[in-house]
Design a protein around this motif. Sequence first.
Motif, short mmCIF file in Angstrom:
data_model
loop_
_atom_site.label_atom_id
_atom_site.label_comp_id
_atom_site.label_asym_id
_atom_site.label_seq_id
_atom_site.Cartn_x
_atom_site.Cartn_y
_atom_site.Cartn_z
N THR A 36 0.84 -1.32 0.09
CA THR A 36 0.07 -0.11 -0.04
C THR A 36 0.81 1.34 -0.01
OG1 THR A 36 -1.93 -1.17 1.18
CG2 THR A 36 -1.80 1.26 1.14
N ASN A 37 1.89 1.20 0.68
CA ASN A 37 2.79 2.47 0.93
C ASN A 37 3.64 2.71 -0.30
OD1 ASN A 37 5.97 3.06 1.33
ND2 ASN A 37 4.81 4.08 2.97
N MET A 38 4.05 1.49 -1.31
CA MET A 38 4.61 1.72 -2.60
C MET A 38 3.49 1.97 -3.48
SD MET A 38 7.05 -1.53 -2.84
CE MET A 38 6.09 -2.97 -2.10
N LYS A 39 2.32 1.78 -3.41
CA LYS A 39 1.29 2.24 -4.33
C LYS A 39 1.03 3.69 -4.24
CE LYS A 39 -3.42 1.39 -6.16
NZ LYS A 39 -4.33 0.18 -5.97
N MET A 40 0.88 4.15 -3.02
CA MET A 40 0.69 5.56 -2.69
C MET A 40 1.94 6.42 -3.15
SD MET A 40 -0.87 5.91 0.96
CE MET A 40 -2.72 5.32 1.24
N SER A 41 3.17 5.99 -2.86
CA SER A 41 4.27 6.46 -3.50
C SER A 41 4.36 6.58 -4.80
CB SER A 41 5.67 5.94 -2.87
OG SER A 41 5.64 5.85 -1.46
N TRP A 42 4.04 5.68 -5.62
CA TRP A 42 4.26 5.64 -7.05
C TRP A 42 3.10 6.37 -7.61
CZ3 TRP A 42 7.76 4.66 -10.46
CH2 TRP A 42 7.42 4.43 -11.79
N GLN A 43 2.00 6.59 -7.09
CA GLN A 43 0.85 7.64 -7.76
C GLN A 43 1.46 8.98 -7.33
OE1 GLN A 43 -2.37 6.16 -4.88
NE2 GLN A 43 -3.13 4.78 -6.63
N LYS A 44 2.09 9.25 -6.38
CA LYS A 44 2.83 10.62 -6.29
C LYS A 44 3.89 10.77 -7.28
CE LYS A 44 3.59 14.44 -3.58
NZ LYS A 44 2.87 15.42 -3.65
N VAL A 45 4.56 9.87 -7.67
CA VAL A 45 5.48 10.32 -8.81
C VAL A 45 4.80 10.37 -9.98
CG1 VAL A 45 7.26 8.88 -10.25
CG2 VAL A 45 7.52 8.84 -7.65
N GLN A 46 3.73 9.51 -10.20
CA GLN A 46 3.02 9.62 -11.52
C GLN A 46 2.42 11.13 -11.67
OE1 GLN A 46 0.16 5.98 -10.72
NE2 GLN A 46 0.74 5.89 -12.98
N LYS A 47 1.85 11.66 -10.52
CA LYS A 47 1.22 12.94 -10.56
C LYS A 47 2.34 13.99 -10.71
CE LYS A 47 -1.90 15.92 -7.73
NZ LYS A 47 -2.24 16.22 -6.62
N LYS A 97 10.47 10.35 -0.24
CA LYS A 97 9.93 11.16 1.02
C LYS A 97 8.42 10.87 1.04
CE LYS A 97 12.57 15.40 0.08
NZ LYS A 97 12.81 16.72 -0.58
N GLU A 98 7.68 10.49 -0.15
CA GLU A 98 6.37 9.93 -0.05
C GLU A 98 6.22 8.67 0.84
OE1 GLU A 98 2.21 10.86 -0.81
OE2 GLU A 98 3.99 11.90 -0.90
N SER A 99 7.14 7.77 0.48
CA SER A 99 7.18 6.66 1.11
C SER A 99 7.35 6.75 2.73
CB SER A 99 8.32 5.57 0.75
OG SER A 99 8.44 4.60 1.47
N LYS A 157 6.54 9.85 4.41
CA LYS A 157 5.19 10.46 4.65
C LYS A 157 4.14 9.46 5.15
CE LYS A 157 2.31 14.01 3.14
NZ LYS A 157 1.96 14.99 2.00
N LYS A 158 4.25 8.40 4.33
CA LYS A 158 3.10 7.48 4.45
C LYS A 158 3.38 6.33 5.11
CE LYS A 158 0.17 9.83 2.14
NZ LYS A 158 0.14 9.99 0.79
N ILE A 159 4.33 6.49 5.99
CA ILE A 159 4.87 5.14 6.45
C ILE A 159 4.19 4.43 7.60
CG2 ILE A 159 5.86 6.34 8.72
CD1 ILE A 159 8.36 4.61 8.77
N ASN A 160 3.06 5.07 7.97
CA ASN A 160 1.86 4.55 8.81
C ASN A 160 1.18 3.33 8.06
OD1 ASN A 160 2.61 5.61 11.17
ND2 ASN A 160 1.21 7.28 10.79
N ASN A 161 1.31 3.28 6.78
CA ASN A 161 0.66 2.43 5.92
C ASN A 161 1.37 0.96 5.77
OD1 ASN A 161 -2.10 3.71 4.59
ND2 ASN A 161 -0.43 5.11 4.37
N ILE A 162 2.46 1.00 6.45
CA ILE A 162 3.28 -0.40 6.27
C ILE A 162 2.96 -0.98 7.67
CG2 ILE A 162 5.60 -1.01 6.42
CD1 ILE A 162 6.50 1.59 5.00
N LYS A 163 2.92 -2.48 7.33
CA LYS A 163 2.42 -3.29 8.36
C LYS A 163 3.62 -4.25 8.64
CE LYS A 163 -2.25 -2.72 7.94
NZ LYS A 163 -3.77 -3.45 7.41
N LEU A 164 4.01 -4.88 9.91
CA LEU A 164 4.96 -5.73 10.17
C LEU A 164 3.98 -7.02 10.05
CD1 LEU A 164 8.10 -6.31 11.33
CD2 LEU A 164 6.70 -6.51 13.53
N TYR A 165 4.68 -7.93 9.20
CA TYR A 165 4.17 -9.31 9.17
C TYR A 165 3.78 -10.02 10.43
CZ TYR A 165 4.06 -9.29 4.30
OH TYR A 165 3.82 -9.18 2.82
N PRO A 166 2.79 -10.78 10.69
CA PRO A 166 2.60 -11.35 12.08
C PRO A 166 3.82 -12.59 12.34
CG PRO A 166 0.62 -11.55 10.65
CD PRO A 166 1.65 -11.01 9.83
N GLY A 167 4.13 -12.57 13.51
CA GLY A 167 5.21 -13.53 13.95
C GLY A 167 6.42 -13.09 13.78
#
Length: 205
Positions: free
Chosen positions: A21-32, A73-75, A77-87
């Motif tokens: 999700t973080n990567m998608k948001m960062s790439w969308q920023k680059v696209q824009k 920078k966008e990545s 900024k949107k760091i809260n969209n990153i999740k640690l895998y269980p375990g």
Amino acid sequence: MRKNIKLVLFDLDGVIFDTKTNMKMSWQKVQKVFNIKNSFNSYFKHIGLPFHVILKKLRIKGKINKINETYRKESIKKINNIKLYPGVKKTLEALNKRKIKLGIVTSKDRIRTLRLIKKFKVKISLVVSPSKKLRGKPYPDQLLKAMKISKINSSKTIYVGDMFVDYKAAKNSSIGFVHTRYGYGKKKSLYKYSIGKFKDLSKII
């Protein structure tokens, strides 16, 4: 799996962290910002390669450094969209107790990698990220660097990754490989060892 493993190296995205999700948001920023038409899916299928290599494969030329900086920078900024895998934490703790050294070998830049490690309190101190002196995956340079720093040879080292490029890097480094089926890569039958959950790693080491 090889006996007497002393060093376990991990890829980051799709292995320790779910960053899609973080990567998608960062790439969308680059696209824009740069009016880039390449979709996120076209970008994402090359994940695992160094960022500049992905841009080259997408035939994006010019302003490479600015594109990279905008994405980074966008990545952050949107760091809260990153999740640690269980375990992850419990498994790393168990490996640490067994005196197994742990490291991260990733195509992500060092700044963002260290931020993630600090934010999620992941107990891994060895980090090898891309640099001008080290070729990115599938070349073995980063993995060889990690082994050199750890003073542990290839026969006692494995790499845990989710992409085919991770497998190639491990093979080119003459080390064992464990594939994470829950990650972003395709489920290829060529992987001798694979795990459906991070915690399963303890069962095969």
